[in-house]
Design a protein around this motif. Sequence first.
Motif, mmCIF file in Angstrom:
data_model
loop_
_atom_site.group_PDB
_atom_site.id
_atom_site.type_symbol
_atom_site.label_atom_id
_atom_site.label_comp_id
_atom_site.label_asym_id
_atom_site.label_seq_id
_atom_site.Cartn_x
_atom_site.Cartn_y
_atom_site.Cartn_z
ATOM 1 N N SER A 123 -7.692 9.259 -55.889
ATOM 2 C CA SER A 123 -8.949 9.820 -56.409
ATOM 3 C C SER A 123 -8.882 11.302 -56.780
ATOM 4 C CB SER A 123 -10.094 9.598 -55.426
ATOM 5 O OG SER A 123 -9.973 10.448 -54.314
ATOM 6 N N MET A 124 -7.869 12.027 -56.323
ATOM 7 C CA MET A 124 -7.769 13.462 -56.650
ATOM 8 C C MET A 124 -6.612 13.775 -57.589
ATOM 9 S SD MET A 124 -10.200 15.341 -55.636
ATOM 10 C CE MET A 124 -9.489 16.976 -55.752
ATOM 11 N N GLN A 125 -5.992 12.753 -58.175
ATOM 12 C CA GLN A 125 -4.920 13.012 -59.128
ATOM 13 C C GLN A 125 -5.498 13.621 -60.389
ATOM 14 O OE1 GLN A 125 -3.139 9.053 -59.367
ATOM 15 N NE2 GLN A 125 -1.384 9.824 -58.222
ATOM 16 N N PRO A 126 -4.857 14.522 -61.038
ATOM 17 C CA PRO A 126 -3.472 14.939 -60.879
ATOM 18 C C PRO A 126 -3.270 16.085 -59.883
ATOM 19 C CG PRO A 126 -4.365 16.009 -62.804
ATOM 20 C CD PRO A 126 -5.461 15.126 -62.236
ATOM 21 N N ASP A 150 -1.415 10.570 -53.724
ATOM 22 C CA ASP A 150 -1.400 9.702 -52.549
ATOM 23 C C ASP A 150 -0.235 10.110 -51.645
ATOM 24 O OD1 ASP A 150 -2.284 7.534 -50.967
ATOM 25 O OD2 ASP A 150 -0.842 6.187 -51.918
ATOM 26 N N ASN A 151 -0.500 10.249 -50.370
ATOM 27 C CA ASN A 151 0.478 10.617 -49.334
ATOM 28 C C ASN A 151 0.912 12.077 -49.358
ATOM 29 O OD1 ASN A 151 0.590 8.103 -47.985
ATOM 30 N ND2 ASN A 151 1.825 7.307 -49.678
ATOM 31 N N LYS A 183 -12.436 15.717 -51.880
ATOM 32 C CA LYS A 183 -13.035 15.818 -53.215
ATOM 33 C C LYS A 183 -13.188 17.290 -53.589
ATOM 34 C CE LYS A 183 -13.731 11.362 -53.225
ATOM 35 N NZ LYS A 183 -12.729 10.527 -53.818
ATOM 36 N N ARG A 184 -13.556 17.521 -54.850
ATOM 37 C CA ARG A 184 -13.771 18.876 -55.350
ATOM 38 C C ARG A 184 -15.274 19.166 -55.406
ATOM 39 N NH1 ARG A 184 -10.341 22.216 -58.010
ATOM 40 N NH2 ARG A 184 -8.876 20.518 -58.415
ATOM 41 N N VAL A 185 -15.676 20.340 -54.924
ATOM 42 C CA VAL A 185 -17.072 20.757 -55.003
ATOM 43 C C VAL A 185 -17.368 21.109 -56.458
ATOM 44 C CG1 VAL A 185 -18.773 22.491 -54.315
ATOM 45 C CG2 VAL A 185 -17.122 21.631 -52.630
ATOM 46 N N GLY A 213 -14.196 13.520 -57.538
ATOM 47 C CA GLY A 213 -12.743 13.452 -57.496
ATOM 48 C C GLY A 213 -12.185 13.888 -58.836
ATOM 49 N N ASP A 214 -10.978 14.421 -58.855
ATOM 50 C CA ASP A 214 -10.371 14.836 -60.112
ATOM 51 C C ASP A 214 -9.991 13.627 -60.972
ATOM 52 O OD1 ASP A 214 -10.715 17.412 -59.290
ATOM 53 O OD2 ASP A 214 -8.584 17.876 -59.078
ATOM 54 N N ASN A 215 -9.727 12.494 -60.349
ATOM 55 C CA ASN A 215 -9.447 11.257 -61.067
ATOM 56 C C ASN A 215 -10.789 10.566 -61.296
ATOM 57 O OD1 ASN A 215 -8.571 8.818 -62.079
ATOM 58 N ND2 ASN A 215 -7.138 8.405 -60.406
ATOM 59 N N ARG A 216 -11.532 11.053 -62.260
ATOM 60 C CA ARG A 216 -12.928 10.655 -62.443
ATOM 61 C C ARG A 216 -13.119 9.160 -62.691
ATOM 62 N NH1 ARG A 216 -15.274 15.741 -63.853
ATOM 63 N NH2 ARG A 216 -14.520 17.072 -62.191
ATOM 64 N N ARG A 217 -12.111 8.497 -63.196
ATOM 65 C CA ARG A 217 -12.235 7.059 -63.455
ATOM 66 C C ARG A 217 -11.967 6.226 -62.211
ATOM 67 N NH1 ARG A 217 -9.934 5.507 -69.417
ATOM 68 N NH2 ARG A 217 -11.609 6.519 -70.580
ATOM 69 N N ASN A 218 -11.481 6.855 -61.152
ATOM 70 C CA ASN A 218 -11.142 6.115 -59.933
ATOM 71 C C ASN A 218 -11.460 6.962 -58.700
ATOM 72 O OD1 ASN A 218 -10.120 4.288 -58.100
ATOM 73 N ND2 ASN A 218 -7.986 4.632 -58.639
ATOM 74 N N SER A 219 -12.733 7.268 -58.513
ATOM 75 C CA SER A 219 -13.120 8.113 -57.390
ATOM 76 C C SER A 219 -14.499 7.722 -56.870
ATOM 77 C CB SER A 219 -13.148 9.582 -57.821
ATOM 78 O OG SER A 219 -13.562 10.400 -56.746
ATOM 79 N N THR A 220 -14.575 7.496 -55.572
ATOM 80 C CA THR A 220 -15.864 7.295 -54.922
ATOM 81 C C THR A 220 -16.350 8.666 -54.501
ATOM 82 O OG1 THR A 220 -15.166 5.124 -54.137
ATOM 83 C CG2 THR A 220 -17.070 6.115 -53.042
ATOM 84 N N ASP A 221 -17.353 9.169 -55.217
ATOM 85 C CA ASP A 221 -17.806 10.537 -54.995
ATOM 86 C C ASP A 221 -19.329 10.596 -55.090
ATOM 87 O OD1 ASP A 221 -18.203 10.457 -57.835
ATOM 88 O OD2 ASP A 221 -16.166 11.195 -58.150
ATOM 89 N N SER A 222 -19.883 11.757 -55.336
ATOM 90 C CA SER A 222 -21.344 11.924 -55.334
ATOM 91 C C SER A 222 -22.046 11.042 -56.355
ATOM 92 C CB SER A 222 -21.716 13.391 -55.586
ATOM 93 O OG SER A 222 -21.431 14.170 -54.449
ATOM 94 N N ARG A 223 -21.347 10.590 -57.369
ATOM 95 C CA ARG A 223 -21.968 9.699 -58.342
ATOM 96 C C ARG A 223 -22.373 8.376 -57.690
ATOM 97 N NH1 ARG A 223 -17.306 9.599 -62.625
ATOM 98 N NH2 ARG A 223 -16.152 9.705 -60.663
#
Length: 185
Positions: free
Chosen positions: A39-42, A46-47, A80-82, A147-157
């Motif tokens: 979710s935070m790529q790039p 992961d890991n 995640k990113r604020v 998340g920086d990976n906006r297409r794959n992030s569970t975030d405030s949205r």
Amino acid sequence: MAKQKNEWLDWLKALIIAVIIAVVVRMFLFAPIVVDGPSMQPTLHDNDFMIVNKISYRFGEPEQKDIIVFHATESKDYIKRVIGVPGDHVEMIDDTLYINGEIVDEPYLDSEKEALADGGNLTNDFTLEDLPGNYEEIPEGYVLVLGDNRRNSTDSRYIGLIPEDQIVGKVQLTFWPLDRIGLTK
């Protein structure tokens, strides 16, 4: 015999002091954390192993673009990113972030936007009012995260605004793998 006993006691005292210092540092100052998922790529992978500064928000407030760790559930922490802080109105229109009506540059997404093969947007359009809670501006004590990976992030949205008292700390350093070691931006 007495000299050997004193030497063992000295070693035991040193070990106990070292353990106490390690526990205090781990509980109150800094903690290691491992990225779990894409979710935070790039920015983060992961890991990746990182250090979280637990005291940074005891003396200051979260700021836009900080990368934070927070308690998403009782058993799960998210990274995640604020994006928005108290008093902000946030909206995303045609892959452009607007905060309080002004365009905000997101250089950490440039490579992802350029790589879009389908020509679509990295981030779907939304306004703060569209998110859970239906706020017109971010209230005191909350932040909006993505998340920086906006297409794959569970975030405030999806989960809504994050209470500041659920923030563990600010991610500041990646230390593993060695080829990714450095300050987190």
